[in-house]
Scaffold this motif. Structure first.
Motif, mmCIF file in Angstrom:
data_model
loop_
_atom_site.group_PDB
_atom_site.id
_atom_site.type_symbol
_atom_site.label_atom_id
_atom_site.label_comp_id
_atom_site.label_asym_id
_atom_site.label_seq_id
_atom_site.Cartn_x
_atom_site.Cartn_y
_atom_site.Cartn_z
ATOM 1 N N LEU A 1 0.801 -1.223 0.000
ATOM 2 C CA LEU A 1 0.000 0.000 0.000
ATOM 3 C C LEU A 1 0.843 1.286 0.000
ATOM 4 O O LEU A 1 0.283 2.379 -0.088
ATOM 5 C CB LEU A 1 -0.949 -0.001 1.204
ATOM 6 N N ASN A 2 2.165 1.175 0.089
ATOM 7 C CA ASN A 2 3.028 2.371 0.075
ATOM 8 C C ASN A 2 2.758 3.260 -1.140
ATOM 9 O O ASN A 2 2.718 4.472 -1.030
ATOM 10 C CB ASN A 2 4.504 1.988 0.099
ATOM 11 N N LYS A 3 2.599 2.647 -2.319
ATOM 12 C CA LYS A 3 2.365 3.424 -3.541
ATOM 13 C C LYS A 3 1.006 4.116 -3.526
ATOM 14 O O LYS A 3 0.823 5.135 -4.171
ATOM 15 C CB LYS A 3 2.419 2.517 -4.771
ATOM 16 N N TYR A 4 0.047 3.530 -2.805
ATOM 17 C CA TYR A 4 -1.335 4.003 -2.876
ATOM 18 C C TYR A 4 -1.802 4.715 -1.611
ATOM 19 O O TYR A 4 -2.930 5.179 -1.545
ATOM 20 C CB TYR A 4 -2.262 2.815 -3.160
ATOM 21 N N SER A 5 -0.949 4.792 -0.611
ATOM 22 C CA SER A 5 -1.362 5.384 0.661
ATOM 23 C C SER A 5 -1.693 6.868 0.498
ATOM 24 O O SER A 5 -1.207 7.536 -0.418
ATOM 25 C CB SER A 5 -0.271 5.201 1.721
ATOM 26 N N ILE A 6 -2.502 7.370 1.400
ATOM 27 C CA ILE A 6 -2.931 8.769 1.335
ATOM 28 C C ILE A 6 -1.756 9.697 1.624
ATOM 29 O O ILE A 6 -1.521 10.656 0.898
ATOM 30 C CB ILE A 6 -4.104 9.003 2.309
ATOM 31 N N PHE A 7 -1.014 9.426 2.697
ATOM 32 C CA PHE A 7 0.136 10.251 3.055
ATOM 33 C C PHE A 7 1.397 9.665 2.433
ATOM 34 O O PHE A 7 1.679 8.490 2.589
ATOM 35 C CB PHE A 7 0.301 10.343 4.577
ATOM 36 N N LYS A 8 2.130 10.507 1.723
ATOM 37 C CA LYS A 8 3.348 10.073 1.044
ATOM 38 C C LYS A 8 4.495 11.023 1.366
ATOM 39 O O LYS A 8 4.277 12.164 1.748
ATOM 40 C CB LYS A 8 3.128 10.081 -0.466
ATOM 41 N N ILE A 9 5.715 10.539 1.164
ATOM 42 C CA ILE A 9 6.896 11.401 1.260
ATOM 43 C C ILE A 9 7.066 12.029 -0.117
ATOM 44 O O ILE A 9 7.189 11.320 -1.120
ATOM 45 C CB ILE A 9 8.149 10.593 1.654
ATOM 46 N N LYS A 10 7.037 13.357 -0.134
ATOM 47 C CA LYS A 10 7.116 14.074 -1.407
ATOM 48 C C LYS A 10 8.318 15.007 -1.413
ATOM 49 O O LYS A 10 8.661 15.589 -0.393
ATOM 50 C CB LYS A 10 5.847 14.888 -1.627
ATOM 51 N N LYS A 11 8.906 15.137 -2.607
ATOM 52 C CA LYS A 11 10.066 16.010 -2.778
ATOM 53 C C LYS A 11 9.665 17.234 -3.587
ATOM 54 O O LYS A 11 9.039 17.121 -4.637
ATOM 55 C CB LYS A 11 11.188 15.261 -3.493
ATOM 56 N N ASP A 12 10.043 18.398 -3.096
ATOM 57 C CA ASP A 12 9.855 19.635 -3.841
ATOM 58 C C ASP A 12 11.107 19.843 -4.686
ATOM 59 O O ASP A 12 12.169 20.200 -4.168
ATOM 60 C CB ASP A 12 9.636 20.805 -2.880
ATOM 61 N N THR A 13 10.996 19.598 -5.982
ATOM 62 C CA THR A 13 12.161 19.682 -6.865
ATOM 63 C C THR A 13 12.684 21.114 -7.001
ATOM 64 O O THR A 13 13.847 21.310 -7.350
ATOM 65 C CB THR A 13 11.828 19.131 -8.266
ATOM 66 N N ASN A 14 11.845 22.092 -6.698
ATOM 67 C CA ASN A 14 12.279 23.488 -6.800
ATOM 68 C C ASN A 14 13.225 23.896 -5.676
ATOM 69 O O ASN A 14 14.045 24.785 -5.853
ATOM 70 C CB ASN A 14 11.067 24.432 -6.806
ATOM 71 N N THR A 15 13.093 23.253 -4.531
ATOM 72 C CA THR A 15 13.931 23.644 -3.397
ATOM 73 C C THR A 15 15.049 22.647 -3.088
ATOM 74 O O THR A 15 15.951 22.966 -2.332
ATOM 75 C CB THR A 15 13.080 23.834 -2.121
ATOM 76 N N CYS A 16 14.991 21.456 -3.676
ATOM 77 C CA CYS A 16 16.017 20.435 -3.422
ATOM 78 C C CYS A 16 17.373 20.914 -3.930
ATOM 79 O O CYS A 16 17.499 21.367 -5.075
ATOM 80 C CB CYS A 16 15.638 19.123 -4.097
ATOM 81 N N ILE A 17 18.389 20.812 -3.091
ATOM 82 C CA ILE A 17 19.746 21.232 -3.462
ATOM 83 C C ILE A 17 20.641 20.037 -3.810
ATOM 84 O O ILE A 17 21.844 20.194 -3.994
ATOM 85 C CB ILE A 17 20.381 22.089 -2.347
ATOM 86 N N SER A 18 20.070 18.855 -3.893
ATOM 87 C CA SER A 18 20.784 17.623 -4.257
ATOM 88 C C SER A 18 22.016 17.376 -3.397
ATOM 89 O O SER A 18 23.073 16.976 -3.890
ATOM 90 C CB SER A 18 21.166 17.647 -5.741
ATOM 91 N N CYS A 19 21.883 17.608 -2.109
ATOM 92 C CA CYS A 19 23.012 17.408 -1.189
ATOM 93 C C CYS A 19 23.247 15.929 -0.868
ATOM 94 O O CYS A 19 24.329 15.541 -0.469
ATOM 95 C CB CYS A 19 22.793 18.203 0.102
ATOM 96 N N GLY A 20 22.210 15.099 -1.018
ATOM 97 C CA GLY A 20 22.350 13.664 -0.780
ATOM 98 C C GLY A 20 22.223 13.236 0.666
ATOM 99 O O GLY A 20 22.389 12.057 0.981
ATOM 100 N N LYS A 21 21.930 14.164 1.571
ATOM 101 C CA LYS A 21 21.809 13.806 2.988
ATOM 102 C C LYS A 21 20.659 12.829 3.217
ATOM 103 O O LYS A 21 20.750 11.955 4.068
ATOM 104 C CB LYS A 21 21.623 15.060 3.841
ATOM 105 N N CYS A 22 19.602 12.968 2.456
ATOM 106 C CA CYS A 22 18.455 12.066 2.585
ATOM 107 C C CYS A 22 18.864 10.624 2.257
ATOM 108 O O CYS A 22 18.478 9.688 2.952
ATOM 109 C CB CYS A 22 17.300 12.524 1.701
ATOM 110 N N ASP A 23 19.650 10.456 1.205
ATOM 111 C CA ASP A 23 20.102 9.115 0.819
ATOM 112 C C ASP A 23 21.053 8.507 1.842
ATOM 113 O O ASP A 23 21.086 7.302 2.030
ATOM 114 C CB ASP A 23 20.785 9.140 -0.548
ATOM 115 N N ARG A 24 21.841 9.332 2.503
ATOM 116 C CA ARG A 24 22.792 8.811 3.496
ATOM 117 C C ARG A 24 22.086 8.242 4.723
ATOM 118 O O ARG A 24 22.625 7.353 5.377
ATOM 119 C CB ARG A 24 23.800 9.885 3.887
ATOM 120 N N VAL A 25 20.912 8.746 5.063
ATOM 121 C CA VAL A 25 20.205 8.241 6.246
ATOM 122 C C VAL A 25 19.153 7.187 5.896
ATOM 123 O O VAL A 25 18.657 6.498 6.782
ATOM 124 C CB VAL A 25 19.553 9.375 7.069
ATOM 125 N N CYS A 26 18.820 7.048 4.632
ATOM 126 C CA CYS A 26 17.790 6.085 4.206
ATOM 127 C C CYS A 26 18.372 4.677 4.180
ATOM 128 O O CYS A 26 19.369 4.415 3.510
ATOM 129 C CB CYS A 26 17.271 6.467 2.829
#
Length: 160
Positions: free
Chosen positions: A91-116
């Motif tokens: 249900l992750n793909k279809y759930s109501i609440f999702k983790i969303k990325k704002d591409t306009n503000t993302c600075i591509s620092c990669g910190k999110c990937d390091r903790v995931c």
């Protein structure tokens, strides 16, 4: 939101112990837990594992400070036998609440990937690289929200 995420392990411990006590005291059938976990999956995705599950709490307690990839994989392996993890992961793909990325503000620092934990185990996934698969939509993502907490510019959010 970051204050709640910082207290996730404590929240999971309190809810997990309470759930365990309720199951024990009232001799609840596990089918009720399966149904409740599935309903949570419809709304939040696979949040049950990292926010509610008593077994998940114990596994995190055992492997919490480990950098050993084998132990992290063991944490993922125990979920392979859990029907709530299957259903809510689907249900992750279809759930109501999702983790969303704002591409306009993302600075591509990669910190999110390091903790995931998903991106650390599989290089085909990335939260900030558009050409890779999004781990937040994958069945393995347990919505721990460490990526949201770590984002320095608040480009990752949980929302509808």
């Amino acid at each position: 939101m970051k204050n709640i995420i910082n207290k996730r392990f404590l929240i999971q411990g309190i809810i997990g112990v309470t759930l365990y006590v309720l199951i024990s005291m009232f001799h609840l059938s596990l089918i009720y837990i399966l149904i409740a976990g599935s309903m949570i999956g419809v709304v939040f995705g696979k949040a049950f594992c990292r926010w509610i599950c008593p077994i998940g709490f114990i596994m995190e307690l055992m492997f919490k400070e480990s950098e050993d990839r084998r132990k992290q994989q063991m944490y993922m392996y125990y979920k392979a036998g859990c029907p709530i993890a299957w259903i809510s992961g689907f249900l992750n793909k279809y759930s109501i609440f999702k983790i969303k990325k704002d591409t306009n503000t993302c600075i591509s620092c990669g910190k999110c990937d390091r903790v995931c934990y998903i991106t650390s185990l599989n290089p085909d996934f990335s939260l900030y690289k558009d050409e890779k698969m999004d781990p937040a939509k994958n069945y393995k993502c347990s919505k721990c929200l460490e990526c949201v907490k770590e984002c320095p510019v608040n480009s990752l959010k949980v929302g509808i």
